[in-house]
Write a protein that holds these residues in place. Sequence first.
Motif, PDB file in Angstrom:
ATOM      1  N   THR A  31      39.330  38.178  40.176  1.00 14.95           N
ATOM      2  CA  THR A  31      40.401  39.130  39.890  1.00 14.95           C
ATOM      3  C   THR A  31      39.964  40.120  38.811  1.00 14.95           C
ATOM      4  O   THR A  31      38.989  39.890  38.095  1.00 14.95           O
ATOM      5  CB  THR A  31      41.669  38.414  39.399  1.00 14.95           C
ATOM      6  OG1 THR A  31      41.354  37.768  38.158  1.00 14.95           O
ATOM      7  CG2 THR A  31      42.180  37.409  40.413  1.00 14.95           C
ATOM      8  N   SER A  51      41.308  49.706  36.386  1.00  9.50           N
ATOM      9  CA  SER A  51      41.827  49.848  37.760  1.00  9.50           C
ATOM     10  C   SER A  51      41.231  51.067  38.446  1.00  9.50           C
ATOM     11  O   SER A  51      40.833  50.995  39.621  1.00  9.50           O
ATOM     12  CB  SER A  51      43.352  49.964  37.737  1.00  9.50           C
ATOM     13  OG  SER A  51      43.925  48.763  37.322  1.00  9.50           O
ATOM     14  N   ASP A  55      38.844  51.059  41.759  1.00  2.73           N
ATOM     15  CA  ASP A  55      39.159  51.894  42.927  1.00  2.73           C
ATOM     16  C   ASP A  55      37.961  52.764  43.314  1.00  2.73           C
ATOM     17  O   ASP A  55      37.650  52.909  44.497  1.00  2.73           O
ATOM     18  CB  ASP A  55      40.377  52.781  42.649  1.00  2.73           C
ATOM     19  CG  ASP A  55      41.670  52.002  42.548  1.00  2.73           C
ATOM     20  OD1 ASP A  55      41.718  50.819  42.979  1.00  2.73           O
ATOM     21  OD2 ASP A  55      42.655  52.564  42.021  1.00  2.73           O
ATOM     22  N   GLU A  58      35.291  50.708  44.960  1.00  2.00           N
ATOM     23  CA  GLU A  58      35.677  50.352  46.324  1.00  2.00           C
ATOM     24  C   GLU A  58      35.568  51.555  47.264  1.00  2.00           C
ATOM     25  O   GLU A  58      35.067  51.430  48.386  1.00  2.00           O
ATOM     26  CB  GLU A  58      37.088  49.774  46.342  1.00  2.00           C
ATOM     27  CG  GLU A  58      37.450  49.225  47.706  1.00  2.00           C
ATOM     28  CD  GLU A  58      38.712  48.395  47.704  1.00  2.00           C
ATOM     29  OE1 GLU A  58      38.880  47.635  48.668  1.00  2.00           O
ATOM     30  OE2 GLU A  58      39.520  48.499  46.756  1.00  2.00           O
ATOM     31  N   SER A  65      37.956  44.714  48.157  1.00  2.00           N
ATOM     32  CA  SER A  65      39.083  43.974  47.594  1.00  2.00           C
ATOM     33  C   SER A  65      39.725  43.128  48.671  1.00  2.00           C
ATOM     34  O   SER A  65      39.702  43.472  49.858  1.00  2.00           O
ATOM     35  CB  SER A  65      40.113  44.923  46.981  1.00  2.00           C
ATOM     36  OG  SER A  65      40.672  45.754  47.966  1.00  2.00           O
ATOM     37  N   LYS A  67      43.376  41.479  49.120  1.00  2.00           N
ATOM     38  CA  LYS A  67      44.725  41.430  48.562  1.00  2.00           C
ATOM     39  C   LYS A  67      45.457  40.185  49.052  1.00  2.00           C
ATOM     40  O   LYS A  67      45.464  39.897  50.236  1.00  2.00           O
ATOM     41  CB  LYS A  67      45.497  42.688  48.935  1.00  2.00           C
ATOM     42  CG  LYS A  67      44.909  43.948  48.310  1.00  2.00           C
ATOM     43  CD  LYS A  67      45.640  45.184  48.726  1.00  2.00           C
ATOM     44  CE  LYS A  67      45.104  46.478  48.214  1.00  2.00           C
ATOM     45  NZ  LYS A  67      43.926  46.592  47.494  1.00  2.00           N
ATOM     46  N   THR A  68      46.048  39.456  48.113  1.00  2.00           N
ATOM     47  CA  THR A  68      46.875  38.295  48.430  1.00  2.00           C
ATOM     48  C   THR A  68      48.250  38.566  47.826  1.00  2.00           C
ATOM     49  O   THR A  68      48.408  39.502  47.045  1.00  2.00           O
ATOM     50  CB  THR A  68      46.279  37.000  47.829  1.00  2.00           C
ATOM     51  OG1 THR A  68      46.402  37.042  46.407  1.00  2.00           O
ATOM     52  CG2 THR A  68      44.821  36.809  48.233  1.00  2.00           C
ATOM     53  N   THR A  72      44.857  40.527  43.524  1.00  2.00           N
ATOM     54  CA  THR A  72      43.803  41.185  44.283  1.00  2.00           C
ATOM     55  C   THR A  72      42.475  40.664  43.763  1.00  2.00           C
ATOM     56  O   THR A  72      42.242  40.624  42.554  1.00  2.00           O
ATOM     57  CB  THR A  72      43.878  42.714  44.115  1.00  2.00           C
ATOM     58  OG1 THR A  72      45.156  43.168  44.572  1.00  2.00           O
ATOM     59  CG2 THR A  72      42.792  43.414  44.905  1.00  2.00           C
ATOM     60  N   TYR A  73      41.626  40.263  44.677  1.00  4.56           N
ATOM     61  CA  TYR A  73      40.316  39.729  44.335  1.00  4.56           C
ATOM     62  C   TYR A  73      39.249  40.742  44.742  1.00  4.56           C
ATOM     63  O   TYR A  73      39.415  41.470  45.717  1.00  4.56           O
ATOM     64  CB  TYR A  73      40.071  38.402  45.068  1.00  4.56           C
ATOM     65  CG  TYR A  73      40.984  37.312  44.581  1.00  4.56           C
ATOM     66  CD1 TYR A  73      40.568  36.439  43.581  1.00  4.56           C
ATOM     67  CD2 TYR A  73      42.266  37.156  45.102  1.00  4.56           C
ATOM     68  CE1 TYR A  73      41.407  35.439  43.123  1.00  4.56           C
ATOM     69  CE2 TYR A  73      43.108  36.159  44.641  1.00  4.56           C
ATOM     70  CZ  TYR A  73      42.675  35.307  43.652  1.00  4.56           C
ATOM     71  OH  TYR A  73      43.501  34.326  43.184  1.00  4.56           O
ATOM     72  N   TYR A  74      38.155  40.746  43.992  1.00  2.00           N
ATOM     73  CA  TYR A  74      37.078  41.702  44.238  1.00  2.00           C
ATOM     74  C   TYR A  74      35.766  40.967  44.412  1.00  2.00           C
ATOM     75  O   TYR A  74      35.502  39.964  43.755  1.00  2.00           O
ATOM     76  CB  TYR A  74      36.947  42.672  43.061  1.00  2.00           C
ATOM     77  CG  TYR A  74      38.175  43.510  42.857  1.00  2.00           C
ATOM     78  CD1 TYR A  74      38.340  44.710  43.541  1.00  2.00           C
ATOM     79  CD2 TYR A  74      39.181  43.104  41.999  1.00  2.00           C
ATOM     80  CE1 TYR A  74      39.476  45.476  43.365  1.00  2.00           C
ATOM     81  CE2 TYR A  74      40.320  43.871  41.811  1.00  2.00           C
ATOM     82  CZ  TYR A  74      40.463  45.048  42.500  1.00  2.00           C
ATOM     83  OH  TYR A  74      41.592  45.819  42.329  1.00  2.00           O
TER      84      TYR A  74
END
Length: 101
Positions: A31, A51, A55, A58, A65, A67-68, A72-74
């Motif tokens: 995260t 952040s 972004d 990514e 990423s 997303k859950t 958000t995991y990276y």
Amino acid sequence: MPSEKKRFSSEYTMLSILEYLCTNAEDMPVTKYHIISKLPGIKRQRPDRISKIMDTLERKGLIKSIKTPNATYYSRTEKGYAEYSAWVRSFLDFSRSVVEG
């Protein structure tokens, strides 16, 4: 004497995050909180700045990423690892050696 705050450039911070994902978080996505708490110097950066950096990484295809509902995991991409191996590691080593004297 006032304490001197050390703030790294966005570019240096970005490359440091990519380095962390390539060397310390290879096998498991992490995260943004994990990144901020584990990277020296990153703790002093504003979360909104981190952040934006995430972004950008990514958008460039260097990280991805996941997303859950809770976070958000990276993780790094193959392109991110290739860039790190090709030149980022050498650049960061050089930068750190100049700063350290």
